[in-house]
Design a protein around this motif. Sequence first.
Motif, PDB file in Angstrom:
ATOM      1  N   ARG A  57     -12.820   2.227  -1.124  1.00 27.28           N
ATOM      2  CA  ARG A  57     -13.633   1.057  -1.461  1.00 27.28           C
ATOM      3  C   ARG A  57     -14.106   0.413  -0.172  1.00 27.28           C
ATOM      4  NH1 ARG A  57     -10.967  -2.057  -6.543  1.00 27.28           N
ATOM      5  NH2 ARG A  57     -10.752  -0.230  -7.840  1.00 27.28           N
ATOM      6  N   ASP A  58     -15.236  -0.270  -0.235  1.00 23.56           N
ATOM      7  CA  ASP A  58     -15.746  -0.939   0.957  1.00 23.56           C
ATOM      8  C   ASP A  58     -14.702  -1.906   1.505  1.00 23.56           C
ATOM      9  OD1 ASP A  58     -18.134   0.379   0.790  1.00 23.56           O
ATOM     10  OD2 ASP A  58     -19.167  -1.243  -0.266  1.00 23.56           O
ATOM     11  N   GLY A  59     -14.494  -1.833   2.810  1.00 31.11           N
ATOM     12  CA  GLY A  59     -13.583  -2.761   3.467  1.00 31.11           C
ATOM     13  C   GLY A  59     -12.136  -2.329   3.482  1.00 31.11           C
ATOM     14  N   ILE A  60     -11.790  -1.244   2.816  1.00 30.69           N
ATOM     15  CA  ILE A  60     -10.402  -0.770   2.803  1.00 30.69           C
ATOM     16  C   ILE A  60     -10.357   0.557   3.546  1.00 30.69           C
ATOM     17  CG2 ILE A  60      -8.446  -0.070   1.387  1.00 30.69           C
ATOM     18  CD1 ILE A  60      -9.636  -1.823  -0.826  1.00 30.69           C
ATOM     19  N   GLN A  61      -9.713   0.544   4.675  1.00 29.07           N
ATOM     20  CA  GLN A  61      -9.616   1.727   5.514  1.00 29.07           C
ATOM     21  C   GLN A  61      -8.448   2.603   5.063  1.00 29.07           C
ATOM     22  OE1 GLN A  61     -11.977   2.399   7.833  1.00 29.07           O
ATOM     23  NE2 GLN A  61     -12.912   0.562   6.967  1.00 29.07           N
ATOM     24  N   PRO A  62      -8.469   3.886   5.391  1.00 31.43           N
ATOM     25  CA  PRO A  62      -7.339   4.757   5.065  1.00 31.43           C
ATOM     26  C   PRO A  62      -6.041   4.186   5.634  1.00 31.43           C
ATOM     27  CG  PRO A  62      -9.177   6.076   5.840  1.00 31.43           C
ATOM     28  CD  PRO A  62      -9.547   4.637   6.051  1.00 31.43           C
ATOM     29  N   GLY A  63      -5.005   4.163   4.815  1.00 31.69           N
ATOM     30  CA  GLY A  63      -3.723   3.615   5.223  1.00 31.69           C
ATOM     31  C   GLY A  63      -3.534   2.154   4.859  1.00 31.69           C
ATOM     32  N   GLU A  64      -4.567   1.501   4.312  1.00 31.47           N
ATOM     33  CA  GLU A  64      -4.476   0.089   3.948  1.00 31.47           C
ATOM     34  C   GLU A  64      -4.281  -0.139   2.454  1.00 31.47           C
ATOM     35  OE1 GLU A  64      -7.969  -1.784   5.480  1.00 31.47           O
ATOM     36  OE2 GLU A  64      -7.261  -1.754   7.541  1.00 31.47           O
ATOM     37  N   ALA A  65      -4.536   0.858   1.631  1.00 34.15           N
ATOM     38  CA  ALA A  65      -4.409   0.671   0.177  1.00 34.15           C
ATOM     39  C   ALA A  65      -2.976   0.367  -0.216  1.00 34.15           C
ATOM     40  CB  ALA A  65      -4.917   1.906  -0.562  1.00 34.15           C
ATOM     41  N   CYS A  66      -2.026   0.919   0.512  1.00 34.98           N
ATOM     42  CA  CYS A  66      -0.621   0.661   0.198  1.00 34.98           C
ATOM     43  C   CYS A  66      -0.293  -0.825   0.357  1.00 34.98           C
ATOM     44  CB  CYS A  66       0.295   1.520   1.056  1.00 34.98           C
ATOM     45  SG  CYS A  66       0.107   1.239   2.821  1.00 34.98           S
ATOM     46  N   LEU A  67      -0.926  -1.484   1.315  1.00 32.93           N
ATOM     47  CA  LEU A  67      -0.695  -2.918   1.506  1.00 32.93           C
ATOM     48  C   LEU A  67      -1.217  -3.708   0.320  1.00 32.93           C
ATOM     49  CD1 LEU A  67      -1.721  -3.137   5.266  1.00 32.93           C
ATOM     50  CD2 LEU A  67       0.585  -2.919   4.306  1.00 32.93           C
ATOM     51  N   ARG A  68      -2.339  -3.272  -0.252  1.00 29.85           N
ATOM     52  CA  ARG A  68      -2.877  -3.932  -1.447  1.00 29.85           C
ATOM     53  C   ARG A  68      -1.917  -3.770  -2.626  1.00 29.85           C
ATOM     54  NH1 ARG A  68      -8.707  -4.373  -2.482  1.00 29.85           N
ATOM     55  NH2 ARG A  68      -8.166  -3.452  -4.458  1.00 29.85           N
ATOM     56  N   GLU A  69      -1.309  -2.605  -2.742  1.00 34.46           N
ATOM     57  CA  GLU A  69      -0.379  -2.374  -3.843  1.00 34.46           C
ATOM     58  C   GLU A  69       0.864  -3.247  -3.711  1.00 34.46           C
ATOM     59  OE1 GLU A  69       0.431   1.654  -4.878  1.00 34.46           O
ATOM     60  OE2 GLU A  69      -1.629   2.267  -4.501  1.00 34.46           O
ATOM     61  N   VAL A  70       1.371  -3.389  -2.496  1.00 33.43           N
ATOM     62  CA  VAL A  70       2.528  -4.258  -2.264  1.00 33.43           C
ATOM     63  C   VAL A  70       2.158  -5.708  -2.570  1.00 33.43           C
ATOM     64  CG1 VAL A  70       4.103  -5.165  -0.509  1.00 33.43           C
ATOM     65  CG2 VAL A  70       3.622  -2.716  -0.615  1.00 33.43           C
TER      66      VAL A  70
END
Length: 85
Positions: A57-70
């Motif tokens: 998604r725009d603005g979410i770099q690889p390796g950052e999605a896990c932070l959104r899930e937390v």
Amino acid sequence: RRAMALGYKPKSALDGSGGTYFLDGPNTATTGVFKPADEEPYADNNPRGYTGHGTLRDGIQPGEACLREVAAYFLDHKGLSSCPM
């Protein structure tokens, strides 16, 4: 860590676009789920071949999605949105 020290091994999920691993406990019930940040889609170690340049998604770099899930888990007080633990 304890389960792995006792010889339990994580199993790779069959679907998804990143690396997801399930760890079963002594009664074969899933007791843990691991989603390594470096195996997210477009991350360097993605086991499904989704590597290189790109984002989910725009603005979410690889390796950052896990932070959104937390963050979603912590914001889901009382489990109203069914965010998994």
